[in-house]
Motif scaffolding. Structure first.
Motif, mmCIF file in Angstrom:
data_model
loop_
_atom_site.group_PDB
_atom_site.id
_atom_site.type_symbol
_atom_site.label_atom_id
_atom_site.label_comp_id
_atom_site.label_asym_id
_atom_site.label_seq_id
_atom_site.Cartn_x
_atom_site.Cartn_y
_atom_site.Cartn_z
ATOM 1 N N LYS A 1 3.651 -10.365 -13.003
ATOM 2 C CA LYS A 1 2.608 -9.528 -12.119
ATOM 3 C C LYS A 1 3.059 -8.088 -12.178
ATOM 4 O O LYS A 1 4.321 -7.695 -12.298
ATOM 5 C CB LYS A 1 2.703 -10.193 -10.684
ATOM 6 C CG LYS A 1 2.077 -11.528 -10.629
ATOM 7 C CD LYS A 1 2.082 -11.833 -9.336
ATOM 8 C CE LYS A 1 1.473 -13.415 -8.855
ATOM 9 N NZ LYS A 1 0.048 -13.276 -9.453
ATOM 10 N N GLU A 2 2.161 -7.149 -12.054
ATOM 11 C CA GLU A 2 2.518 -5.783 -12.175
ATOM 12 C C GLU A 2 1.753 -5.086 -10.841
ATOM 13 O O GLU A 2 0.672 -5.348 -10.894
ATOM 14 C CB GLU A 2 2.378 -4.941 -13.418
ATOM 15 C CG GLU A 2 2.795 -3.704 -13.429
ATOM 16 C CD GLU A 2 2.876 -3.016 -14.824
ATOM 17 O OE1 GLU A 2 2.814 -1.888 -15.414
ATOM 18 O OE2 GLU A 2 2.565 -3.878 -15.702
ATOM 19 N N ILE A 3 2.522 -4.250 -10.274
ATOM 20 C CA ILE A 3 1.792 -3.451 -8.997
ATOM 21 C C ILE A 3 2.728 -2.146 -8.863
ATOM 22 O O ILE A 3 3.877 -2.295 -8.561
ATOM 23 C CB ILE A 3 1.696 -4.503 -7.840
ATOM 24 C CG1 ILE A 3 0.769 -3.726 -6.658
ATOM 25 C CG2 ILE A 3 3.033 -4.852 -7.252
ATOM 26 C CD1 ILE A 3 0.604 -4.742 -5.452
ATOM 27 N N ARG A 4 2.058 -1.242 -8.539
ATOM 28 C CA ARG A 4 2.762 0.041 -8.115
ATOM 29 C C ARG A 4 2.829 0.243 -6.770
ATOM 30 O O ARG A 4 2.223 -0.461 -5.785
ATOM 31 C CB ARG A 4 1.986 1.348 -8.705
ATOM 32 C CG ARG A 4 0.539 1.403 -8.226
ATOM 33 C CD ARG A 4 -0.062 2.854 -8.588
ATOM 34 N NE ARG A 4 -1.124 3.294 -7.778
ATOM 35 C CZ ARG A 4 -1.314 3.827 -6.877
ATOM 36 N NH1 ARG A 4 -0.046 4.595 -6.505
ATOM 37 N NH2 ARG A 4 -2.297 4.406 -6.303
ATOM 38 N N ARG A 5 3.925 0.946 -6.478
ATOM 39 C CA ARG A 5 4.219 1.192 -4.867
ATOM 40 C C ARG A 5 3.082 2.298 -4.331
ATOM 41 O O ARG A 5 2.752 2.941 -5.285
ATOM 42 C CB ARG A 5 5.663 1.878 -4.884
ATOM 43 C CG ARG A 5 6.691 0.945 -5.346
ATOM 44 C CD ARG A 5 8.028 1.709 -4.981
ATOM 45 N NE ARG A 5 8.921 0.764 -5.237
ATOM 46 C CZ ARG A 5 10.306 1.062 -5.290
ATOM 47 N NH1 ARG A 5 10.695 2.389 -4.588
ATOM 48 N NH2 ARG A 5 11.326 0.372 -5.503
ATOM 49 N N ILE A 6 2.751 1.986 -3.044
ATOM 50 C CA ILE A 6 1.798 2.805 -2.493
ATOM 51 C C ILE A 6 2.272 4.178 -1.917
ATOM 52 O O ILE A 6 3.067 3.836 -0.847
ATOM 53 C CB ILE A 6 0.910 1.907 -1.475
ATOM 54 C CG1 ILE A 6 0.360 0.584 -2.126
ATOM 55 C CG2 ILE A 6 -0.409 2.708 -0.916
ATOM 56 C CD1 ILE A 6 -0.147 -0.139 -1.153
ATOM 57 N N PRO A 7 2.043 5.217 -2.230
ATOM 58 C CA PRO A 7 2.757 6.513 -1.564
ATOM 59 C C PRO A 7 2.071 6.658 -0.050
ATOM 60 O O PRO A 7 0.934 6.278 0.015
ATOM 61 C CB PRO A 7 2.261 7.634 -2.405
ATOM 62 C CG PRO A 7 2.127 7.036 -3.804
ATOM 63 C CD PRO A 7 1.477 5.512 -3.442
ATOM 64 N N GLN B 1 -2.350 7.444 4.167
ATOM 65 C CA GLN B 1 -3.003 8.454 5.169
ATOM 66 C C GLN B 1 -4.411 8.757 4.822
ATOM 67 O O GLN B 1 -5.270 9.079 5.874
ATOM 68 C CB GLN B 1 -2.053 9.748 5.289
ATOM 69 C CG GLN B 1 -0.594 9.616 6.233
ATOM 70 C CD GLN B 1 0.187 10.967 6.126
ATOM 71 O OE1 GLN B 1 0.228 11.496 5.130
ATOM 72 N NE2 GLN B 1 0.425 11.107 7.143
ATOM 73 N N ALA B 2 -4.416 8.979 3.618
ATOM 74 C CA ALA B 2 -5.778 9.396 3.192
ATOM 75 C C ALA B 2 -7.012 8.342 3.140
ATOM 76 O O ALA B 2 -8.115 8.444 2.988
ATOM 77 C CB ALA B 2 -5.785 9.953 1.609
ATOM 78 N N ASP B 3 -6.454 6.745 2.928
ATOM 79 C CA ASP B 3 -7.424 5.948 2.906
ATOM 80 C C ASP B 3 -6.915 4.829 3.705
ATOM 81 O O ASP B 3 -6.217 3.603 3.288
ATOM 82 C CB ASP B 3 -7.327 5.464 1.354
ATOM 83 C CG ASP B 3 -8.343 4.362 1.215
ATOM 84 O OD1 ASP B 3 -8.992 3.835 2.045
ATOM 85 O OD2 ASP B 3 -8.488 3.772 -0.020
ATOM 86 N N PRO B 4 -7.462 4.668 5.040
ATOM 87 C CA PRO B 4 -7.300 3.759 6.036
ATOM 88 C C PRO B 4 -7.640 2.427 5.629
ATOM 89 O O PRO B 4 -7.224 1.237 6.175
ATOM 90 C CB PRO B 4 -8.133 4.196 7.331
ATOM 91 C CG PRO B 4 -8.388 5.612 7.037
ATOM 92 C CD PRO B 4 -8.348 5.758 5.617
ATOM 93 N N SER B 5 -8.436 2.271 4.751
ATOM 94 C CA SER B 5 -8.852 0.773 4.155
ATOM 95 C C SER B 5 -8.043 0.095 3.545
ATOM 96 O O SER B 5 -7.941 -1.214 3.545
ATOM 97 C CB SER B 5 -10.148 0.944 3.191
ATOM 98 O OG SER B 5 -9.526 1.526 1.967
ATOM 99 N N ILE B 6 -6.786 0.811 3.061
ATOM 100 C CA ILE B 6 -5.771 0.096 2.244
ATOM 101 C C ILE B 6 -4.953 -0.683 3.359
ATOM 102 O O ILE B 6 -4.607 -2.100 3.020
ATOM 103 C CB ILE B 6 -4.590 1.143 1.882
ATOM 104 C CG1 ILE B 6 -5.198 2.010 0.622
ATOM 105 C CG2 ILE B 6 -3.466 0.438 1.387
ATOM 106 C CD1 ILE B 6 -4.475 2.901 -0.051
#
Length: 215
Positions: A192-198, A203-208
């Motif tokens: 599985k590969e996933i990047r870290r979320i800055p 802040q810019a996308d509350p849906s995350i």
């Protein structure tokens, strides 16, 4: 939220060996250091140690734990050098067999058919068929109860050329084994590969956050 019934394990009330089995079943999967050492008399020892990780990046230091006084620890203290090989899936039976409690004057590699070869920097041999080897010099040890943590300064790393892409060894080529609880082992299985979320994206996308919380 689901309510779960829990079973408790109290180290103060359990036999140490019983609690050891609990820890081994929880701290998983554990990477394996295939530690090759040389005794003061020149006899090589090869043994898997699954209490193993990176201790420091700068300087590069790795650590493995000798539970009890194993030959690996005695040899490292005597010569100050060791190598650590990645344990490839295709050598599963040999990796397991090198954990046999052979006497100190026996060479596990000879008994199990593992081929050793000269290392590039240190005077201890490495496993020829291990896709990556760390060559280490003793940085220090730390005694904790019945165990000793061995810290090794990494002075050289070598890898099979076909295991390296874009400047680093790749997991699909290494195919390392890992230890679980009891006599259980694992392979890498599905990747599985996933990047870290800055944080700026949070802040810019509350849906995350809402998606993760199931809102």
């Amino acid at each position: 939220m689901t309510a779960h019934e829990r079973t408790s394990f109290d180290p103060a009330e359990m036999d140490p060996k019983a609690f050891y089995r609990v820890l081994n079943s929880v701290v998983v999967p554990r990477p394996i250091a295939w530690v090759c050492t040389r005794s003061a008399d020149g006899v090589h020892n090869l043994a898997p140690h699954s209490f193993y990780t990176v201790a420091c990046v700068d300087p590069p230091v790795v650590q493995f734990t000798s539970v009890g006084r194993k030959d690996s620890l005695t040899n490292v203290e005597a010569t100050g050098e060791f190598t650590i090989g990645v344990t490839p899936e295709e050598l599963f039976e040999q990796v397991n067999a090198t954990s046999t409690d052979f006497p100190p004057d026996h060479d596990e590699a000879e008994h199990t058919g593992v081929v050793l070869e000269d290392s590039d920097v240190v005077g201890v041999k490495r496993v020829a068929d291990s896709p990556v080897t760390l060559e280490c010099r003793l940085h220090g040890t730390l005694s904790l109860g019945d165990s000793t943590v061995v810290f090794g300064r990494v002075v050289h790393v070598s890898a099979h050329a076909d295991a390296v892409r874009d400047g680093r060894p790749r997991i699909d080529a290494l195919r390392p084994l890992a230890r679980l609880g009891g006599n259980e082992w694992s392979t890498i299985g599905e990747l599985k590969e996933i990047r870290r979320i800055p944080y700026r994206e949070w802040q810019a996308d509350p849906s995350i956050g809402r998606a993760l919380r199931g809102e």
